[in-house]
Design a protein around this motif. Sequence first.
Motif: not given
Lengths: 102, 102, 102, 102
Positions: C9-11, C19-22, C42-46, C65-74
């Motif tokens: 995730l990239v805020p 790092s605080k968002y990740v 990134g983070t692997n998830i199962e 909610d932490m204040g990021a207006p936009r997010i781009s996630t892969i």
Amino acid sequence: MNVIVDFSLVPIGVGTSLSKYVAKCEQVLREAGLRINLHGYGTNIEGEWDEVMQAIKKCHTVVHDMGAPRISTIVKIGTRIDRKQTIQDKILSVEKKAGPSL
Amino acid sequence: MNVIVDFSLVPIGVGTSLSKYVAKCEQVLREAGLRINLHGYGTNIEGEWDEVMQAIKKCHTVVHDMGAPRISTIVKIGTRIDRKQTIQDKILSVEKKAGPSL
Amino acid sequence: MNVIVDFSLVPIGVGTSLSKYVAKCEQVLREAGLRINLHGYGTNIEGEWDEVMQAIKKCHTVVHDMGAPRISTIVKIGTRIDRKQTIQDKILSVEKKAGPSL
Amino acid sequence: MNVIVDFSLVPIGVGTSLSKYVAKCEQVLREAGLRINLHGYGTNIEGEWDEVMQAIKKCHTVVHDMGAPRISTIVKIGTRIDRKQTIQDKILSVEKKAGPSL
């Protein structure tokens, strides 16, 4: 080695409006003489591996020069050795099978 | 230009067991002298842009030579000019803030 | 439907230190009871498809909610019906074939 | 939560011709009533988070039912809370700044 690539670049640390950075990348890719196709979440690129990667590298250099301290880019890279296929071939072969839009 | 990359390659047309192709890529990346870190859905790579991209290109060549007619690769590319940061720095800075696992 | 996912995730619009968002996302994923593995990009998830996607959606809500207006996630999403396989299985099957590090 | 997504699905273990699987996904996405835009390396999708993710999950189910033992999908997910923006808005704002093609 010919590649079909999908490229999307996110400049980090320059606020929320990113279009001027993406527009600059479009100009870099065009000046490199690559066949490109802009869509809503990136740009398809066709060309030789080294030319495409050098153009993407130049995008990073130019966007850093525009003041972006960090960049996160996603590149999808497709290669095939069984036959030649363009971006347009790929789209048409799906559209033919998917049928007309509802 | 130094990069931190996340690389995952999917050979297409060679059945469902892909580990021998991914293992071959690990060897190519090591032989290129790059710092790498294998995880469950790809490999983190650290190094100079051109060296990293040439190694990824060689992975495509080698996997095609192993008999894969098509390949689809995803590369995340991170660059920054505000300060130096390694993969280990990135992981530690998140772990410090995320606190111990539950 | 069980999935192995890679999530990054990239805020956008909150400066260069992410790092605080990740880290916050790591906490959200842990609280959801998912098996996770942080790496350098990134983070692997199962877990089950819906649980994993709801947790990723919650990451977007929390980071906004932490204040990021936009997010781009892969998100890379792997599913298979031929056999069960964990993240650890995938890593071991590659490491066995790739041989010891140089 | 409204999302703009870029979705590309690779069926594994079904040979090299993938267009019939991608075409089937187009039909699933249309039947879900989502606004979609096919390009050379994926499909842009606009809609509500849960509707979009359920449609992508259905694509996995349908493609597995068509005989694909494994699937690897890439999803780029964009959300923003500062203003409303469509896929067309994003494309036009870049094209205006990039100027006419060479």
